[in-house]
Design an enzyme around this catalytic site. Structure first.
Site, PDB file in Angstrom:
ATOM      1  N   CYS A  54       8.899  72.543  -9.125  1.00 50.41           N
ATOM      2  CA  CYS A  54       8.913  72.511  -7.658  1.00 50.41           C
ATOM      3  C   CYS A  54      10.141  71.787  -7.124  1.00 50.41           C
ATOM      4  O   CYS A  54      10.500  70.703  -7.600  1.00 50.41           O
ATOM      5  CB  CYS A  54       7.641  71.820  -7.158  1.00 50.41           C
ATOM      6  SG  CYS A  54       7.505  71.705  -5.371  1.00 50.41           S
ATOM      7  N   CYS A  94       8.404  64.860  -2.564  1.00 49.87           N
ATOM      8  CA  CYS A  94       6.979  64.803  -2.248  1.00 49.87           C
ATOM      9  C   CYS A  94       6.278  63.900  -3.263  1.00 49.87           C
ATOM     10  O   CYS A  94       6.659  63.861  -4.434  1.00 49.87           O
ATOM     11  CB  CYS A  94       6.419  66.221  -2.297  1.00 49.87           C
ATOM     12  SG  CYS A  94       4.640  66.334  -2.545  1.00 49.87           S
ATOM     13  N   CYS A 129       2.909  65.092  -6.805  1.00 48.54           N
ATOM     14  CA  CYS A 129       2.968  65.151  -8.266  1.00 48.54           C
ATOM     15  C   CYS A 129       3.773  63.969  -8.786  1.00 48.54           C
ATOM     16  O   CYS A 129       4.769  63.575  -8.182  1.00 48.54           O
ATOM     17  CB  CYS A 129       3.625  66.447  -8.738  1.00 48.54           C
ATOM     18  SG  CYS A 129       2.693  67.945  -8.357  1.00 48.54           S
ATOM     19  N   GLN A 143     -15.014  70.617  -5.617  1.00 49.87           N
ATOM     20  CA  GLN A 143     -14.105  70.461  -6.747  1.00 49.87           C
ATOM     21  C   GLN A 143     -12.783  71.140  -6.417  1.00 49.87           C
ATOM     22  O   GLN A 143     -12.741  72.188  -5.782  1.00 49.87           O
ATOM     23  CB  GLN A 143     -14.713  71.049  -8.016  1.00 49.87           C
ATOM     24  CG  GLN A 143     -16.005  70.373  -8.456  1.00 49.87           C
ATOM     25  CD  GLN A 143     -15.822  68.905  -8.836  1.00 49.87           C
ATOM     26  OE1 GLN A 143     -14.709  68.442  -9.055  1.00 49.87           O
ATOM     27  NE2 GLN A 143     -16.924  68.168  -8.901  1.00 49.87           N
ATOM     28  N   PHE A 170     -26.136  62.800  -6.153  1.00 54.63           N
ATOM     29  CA  PHE A 170     -24.851  62.994  -5.461  1.00 54.63           C
ATOM     30  C   PHE A 170     -24.554  64.501  -5.448  1.00 54.63           C
ATOM     31  O   PHE A 170     -23.476  64.946  -5.821  1.00 54.63           O
ATOM     32  CB  PHE A 170     -23.721  62.231  -6.149  1.00 54.63           C
ATOM     33  CG  PHE A 170     -24.004  60.763  -6.354  1.00 54.63           C
ATOM     34  CD1 PHE A 170     -23.762  59.846  -5.344  1.00 54.63           C
ATOM     35  CD2 PHE A 170     -24.517  60.308  -7.564  1.00 54.63           C
ATOM     36  CE1 PHE A 170     -24.021  58.496  -5.530  1.00 54.63           C
ATOM     37  CE2 PHE A 170     -24.779  58.959  -7.761  1.00 54.63           C
ATOM     38  CZ  PHE A 170     -24.542  58.054  -6.749  1.00 54.63           C
ATOM     39  N   GLU A 221     -28.720  63.585  -2.035  1.00 51.61           N
ATOM     40  CA  GLU A 221     -27.375  63.431  -1.465  1.00 51.61           C
ATOM     41  C   GLU A 221     -27.464  62.484  -0.271  1.00 51.61           C
ATOM     42  O   GLU A 221     -28.448  62.488   0.465  1.00 51.61           O
ATOM     43  CB  GLU A 221     -26.842  64.798  -1.044  1.00 51.61           C
ATOM     44  CG  GLU A 221     -25.641  64.823  -0.124  1.00 51.61           C
ATOM     45  CD  GLU A 221     -24.425  64.126  -0.709  1.00 51.61           C
ATOM     46  OE1 GLU A 221     -23.747  63.400   0.041  1.00 51.61           O
ATOM     47  OE2 GLU A 221     -24.163  64.294  -1.916  1.00 51.61           O
ATOM     48  N   ASP A 237     -22.878  63.177 -10.189  1.00 51.59           N
ATOM     49  CA  ASP A 237     -21.443  63.352  -9.916  1.00 51.59           C
ATOM     50  C   ASP A 237     -21.071  62.488  -8.728  1.00 51.59           C
ATOM     51  O   ASP A 237     -20.905  62.969  -7.605  1.00 51.59           O
ATOM     52  CB  ASP A 237     -21.161  64.831  -9.628  1.00 51.59           C
ATOM     53  CG  ASP A 237     -19.682  65.102  -9.383  1.00 51.59           C
ATOM     54  OD1 ASP A 237     -18.858  64.205  -9.626  1.00 51.59           O
ATOM     55  OD2 ASP A 237     -19.356  66.217  -8.927  1.00 51.59           O
ATOM     56  N   CYS A 279     -14.619  61.460 -11.649  1.00 50.76           N
ATOM     57  CA  CYS A 279     -13.184  61.597 -11.393  1.00 50.76           C
ATOM     58  C   CYS A 279     -12.459  60.279 -11.624  1.00 50.76           C
ATOM     59  O   CYS A 279     -11.289  60.140 -11.284  1.00 50.76           O
ATOM     60  CB  CYS A 279     -12.942  62.085  -9.959  1.00 50.76           C
ATOM     61  SG  CYS A 279     -13.557  60.967  -8.683  1.00 50.76           S
TER      62      CYS A 279
END
Length: 414
Positions: free
Chosen positions: A63, A73, A76, A251, A278, A298, A346, A372
């Site tokens: 990129c 940017c 990444c 996701q 969750f 939730e 999750d 995550c």
């Protein structure tokens, strides 16, 4: 600020090359292990001026916005790292977090995601004298880098950039920066603006007119309020159509979501009574309901309502019940957990500490944990192991391409 020449010894958890200096570690962005670089040193951070020894693991970034010599940017951090060491880095994020909690030898190879799969992106936007600025923030700053390309984003988001810009411009008022979450759905782009001042009637009409004139926009909301919805946004959770609320969690890539689902569904098997904690809008609950009865819990009402409505409108599912509950403050108790054969959870990045303590004392036979954040996952797994569970596998899933974030699915049983 001074100039130094250093040799990079390893890659840090945040993607910086790390060199050893007289005052301690020096963190150098865009530098790789084995490289010798001249840097402008500011505190314990260095900016590369020149490189005299280049790593064999260095790759050509895809990129134009990654170039550190230009207005780069910050989306990444690792496009300059070749694929094999990059995957090893991602796996090691999980391995090292588990080792710190005394958990060894359970991490599978990384499940990779290809470029162009991100169906969800969060843009920063601001109106300027020269027009709208729309893009991603430069690393560790509030400076917005205008985006012309993004190899991570899905083709649907990239082709929709003109419409996204037009909608953002119609929403913008003054010079304040706001966020625009863009999700590609089956029926078009879902745009959720956050951080805007309340829109007046003239602004609302302008947004509506812009959306109706644009192509491919399903819905636009501002601070959670739907402004216009030409088509109801729909996503597919394992063959079940769901219309999530504005800005709802999802996701990042469908391919990663499917990989996670395959792992946990295989682990849960034919469990008759499954608890999904969750649960969000039903990413896993609706898949699990193909083979067993599911109770989905939730903390937010709107995603739960979307899940419930999708379950009621889909044939072929087992019974799905829902419960709004703050699992951080009021986790399901050991007594409540007795009725379930399997549990899936999750949580957000903070993990599920309070709930896991209850699970560790329960008799639930199988648990699938999706996370995550390797650090909080390791903490939660340690609690479950101490409670008598055995970890069967931990699988890293790289849906956050070229970042220092990684998803993981851990499977446990008694």
């Amino acid at each position: 600020m001074s100039t130094e020449t250093v040799t990079i010894s390893k890659l840090g958890a945040k993607g910086h090359g790390i060199a050893h200096g007289p005052q301690g570690p020096i963190y150098v962005a865009h530098a790789l292990p084995g490289e010798t670089v001249a840097i402008a040193l500011n505190g314990n951070h260095g900016t590369v001026i020149s490189t005299s020894a280049v790593s064999e693991d260095r790759a050509e970034p895809l990129c134009r916005h990654f170039d550190p010599d230009r207005d780069a940017c910050g989306g990444c951090t690792l496009q300059h790292l070749a694929s094999a060491p990059y995957e090893a880095f991602k796996r090691d994020l999980v391995v090292d977090a588990l080792k710190a909690k005394g958990i060894d030898g359970l991490v599978a190879p990384v499940v990779s995601c290809a470029v162009g799969q991100r169906r969800r992106a969060v843009f920063s936007a601001r109106q300027t004298e020269k027009g709208l600025l729309l893009g991603f923030n430069r690393a560790e700053t509030n400076h917005i880098v205008s985006i012309e390309e993004c190899p991570i984003a899905s083709p649907g988001i990239l082709s929709g950039l003109p419409a996204i810009r037009a909608v953002a411009e119609s929403c913008a008022a003054g010079a304040d920066t706001f966020r625009l979450t863009v999700t590609e759905t089956l029926t078009g782009l879902d745009l959720a603006a956050e951080g805007l001042k309340p829109l007046n009637e003239k602004q609302r009409r302008r947004v509506i007119e812009t959306v109706l004139a644009a192509k491919g926009v399903a819905r636009v909301s501002a601070n959670g309020e739907v402004l216009v919805e030409p088509q109801k946004p729909l996503v597919d959770f394992g063959g079940v159509a769901v219309s999530p609320p504005p800005g709802a969690f999802m996701q990042a890539t469908k391919e990663a979501e499917d990989a996670m689902a395959e792992l946990l569904l295989s682990h849960v098997g034919k469990a008759k009574r499954v608890l999904d904690l969750f649960a969000g809008s039903g990413t896993f609950a609706l898949r699990l309901a193909r083979t067993g009865r599911v109770h989905a819990v939730e903390g937010e009402e709107k995603p739960l309502k979307a899940l419930d409505q999708a379950a009621r409108n889909t044939q072929g599912l087992k019974a799905v019940t829902v419960e709004k509950r703050d699992l951080f403050r009021r986790p399901l108790t050991t007594q409540e957990l007795k009725q379930y054969d399997a549990v899936v959870f999750d949580p957000p990045r903070a993990g599920a500490e309070a709930q896991v303590k209850e699970l560790a004392r329960s008799g639930v036979k199988k648990i699938a944990a999706v996370s995550c954040n390797p650090l909080t996952l390791a903490r939660d797994l340690r609690t479950l192991i101490d409670g008598g569970y055995k970890v069967r596998s931990v699988t890293p899933i790289d849906q956050f391409l070229w970042s220092t974030h990684v998803e993981a699915v851990a499977l446990l049983e008694r």
